[in-house]
Write an enzyme that holds these catalytic residues in place. Structure first.
Site, mmCIF file in Angstrom:
data_model
loop_
_atom_site.group_PDB
_atom_site.id
_atom_site.type_symbol
_atom_site.label_atom_id
_atom_site.label_comp_id
_atom_site.label_asym_id
_atom_site.label_seq_id
_atom_site.Cartn_x
_atom_site.Cartn_y
_atom_site.Cartn_z
ATOM 1 N N HIS A 1 -1.771 7.128 7.704
ATOM 2 C CA HIS A 1 -1.000 8.136 6.925
ATOM 3 C C HIS A 1 -1.641 9.513 6.585
ATOM 4 O O HIS A 1 -1.197 10.557 6.549
ATOM 5 C CB HIS A 1 -0.313 7.440 5.873
ATOM 6 C CG HIS A 1 0.602 6.687 6.011
ATOM 7 N ND1 HIS A 1 2.038 7.146 6.244
ATOM 8 C CD2 HIS A 1 1.070 5.334 5.507
ATOM 9 C CE1 HIS A 1 3.021 6.178 6.175
ATOM 10 N NE2 HIS A 1 2.410 5.110 6.066
ATOM 11 N N HIS B 1 -3.412 0.886 8.327
ATOM 12 C CA HIS B 1 -2.198 1.594 8.422
ATOM 13 C C HIS B 1 -2.071 2.759 7.415
ATOM 14 O O HIS B 1 -1.713 3.571 7.665
ATOM 15 C CB HIS B 1 -0.977 0.257 7.766
ATOM 16 C CG HIS B 1 0.178 0.926 7.461
ATOM 17 N ND1 HIS B 1 1.319 0.562 8.337
ATOM 18 C CD2 HIS B 1 0.675 1.943 6.646
ATOM 19 C CE1 HIS B 1 2.428 0.984 7.841
ATOM 20 N NE2 HIS B 1 2.015 1.701 6.968
ATOM 21 N N GLU B 2 -2.820 2.445 5.973
ATOM 22 C CA GLU B 2 -2.581 3.485 5.112
ATOM 23 C C GLU B 2 -3.545 4.683 5.500
ATOM 24 O O GLU B 2 -3.177 5.924 5.156
ATOM 25 C CB GLU B 2 -2.861 3.175 3.780
ATOM 26 C CG GLU B 2 -2.150 2.074 3.174
ATOM 27 C CD GLU B 2 -0.604 2.267 3.002
ATOM 28 O OE1 GLU B 2 -0.242 3.535 3.073
ATOM 29 O OE2 GLU B 2 0.335 1.318 3.348
ATOM 30 N N GLN C 1 2.967 10.103 1.514
ATOM 31 C CA GLN C 1 4.433 9.465 1.328
ATOM 32 C C GLN C 1 5.169 9.786 0.311
ATOM 33 O O GLN C 1 6.227 9.618 0.098
ATOM 34 C CB GLN C 1 4.191 7.894 1.232
ATOM 35 C CG GLN C 1 3.681 7.304 2.650
ATOM 36 C CD GLN C 1 3.473 5.753 2.910
ATOM 37 O OE1 GLN C 1 2.602 5.192 2.204
ATOM 38 N NE2 GLN C 1 4.602 5.290 3.167
ATOM 39 N N GLY D 1 0.820 -1.179 0.024
ATOM 40 C CA GLY D 1 0.056 0.059 -0.105
ATOM 41 C C GLY D 1 0.782 1.322 -0.169
ATOM 42 O O GLY D 1 2.011 1.286 0.444
ATOM 43 N N CYS E 1 6.601 -0.382 6.560
ATOM 44 C CA CYS E 1 5.924 0.765 5.748
ATOM 45 C C CYS E 1 7.325 1.357 4.919
ATOM 46 O O CYS E 1 8.335 1.394 5.321
ATOM 47 C CB CYS E 1 5.775 2.043 6.787
ATOM 48 S SG CYS E 1 5.279 3.560 6.180
ATOM 49 N N LEU E 2 6.819 1.817 3.667
ATOM 50 C CA LEU E 2 8.000 2.151 2.647
ATOM 51 C C LEU E 2 8.494 3.512 3.234
ATOM 52 O O LEU E 2 9.777 3.592 2.842
ATOM 53 C CB LEU E 2 7.225 2.532 1.301
ATOM 54 C CG LEU E 2 6.737 1.398 0.594
ATOM 55 C CD1 LEU E 2 6.082 1.780 -0.726
ATOM 56 C CD2 LEU E 2 7.726 0.327 0.205
HETATM 57 NI NI NI Z 1 3.131 3.078 5.781
#
Ligand code: NI
Length: 164
Positions: free
Chosen positions: A134, A130-131, A51, A46, A88-89
């Site tokens: 953000h 999670h997303e 991000q 995701g 997480c990226l």
């Molecule tokens: Ni993330």
């Protein structure tokens, strides 16, 4: 198509509250395309627009071969708890066990502008939650113990200093 730079913690843009999407226009379509490309290259499940430095309530998710474009989401019900490992990226190489609701009911708009109201369980619920975090500047380390969070924060800050 373009691969976008993924912002790495502690970039302050990751802490901003994102704005609602109001126009399903060409700019939004281009952003979605670039976010898909960026997510595939980064091998993520995701990716949220903040991000990649775009403060909008837009998320792309691909899990078990199914793609989800998630716009202006809100979680309106939560049920149960589950603990599983998350990454997480924006935190390369960091994986921690995080507690999340086992089941969520989420309302959002899709890429066509249609309203969705869905109950999601298991790992996909975790990815959505999670997303969605953000979009209001919440990060998965915020859900760890203060000790663990502090350790990761210091490590990431040190890495950022060494790179600059
Ligand atoms: Ni993330």
């Amino acid at each position: 198509m373009a691969v976008l730079d993924v912002l790495i913690y502690p970039n302050p843009a990751l802490r901003a509250e994102a704005a609602e999407v109001t126009d399903w226009n060409e700019e939004l379509r281009k952003l979605m395309t670039d976010m898909w490309e960026t997510m595939y290259i980064s091998k993520g499940v995701g990716l949220a627009a903040p991000q990649v430095g775009v403060s909008k309530k837009l998320i792309v998710i691909e899990y078990e071969g199914e793609k989800h474009v998630v716009i202006n989401p809100s979680i309106i019900e939560e049920d149960g708890f589950e603990r599983a490992e998350e990454g997480c990226l924006s935190f390369p190489g960091v994986y921690e066990s995080v507690e999340r609701p086992a089941k969520i009911r989420v309302v959002y708009w899709d890429e066509a502008g249609a309203r969705r109201d869905e109950v999601i369980e298991g790992f996909l619920a975790r990815v959505f939650a999670h997303e969605i975090d953000h979009l209001s500047g919440r990060l998965f380390i915020d859900r760890l113990s203060p000790l663990k969070k502090g350790f990761i924060r210091k490590k990431m800050e040190r890495q950022a200093r060494e790179k600059s």
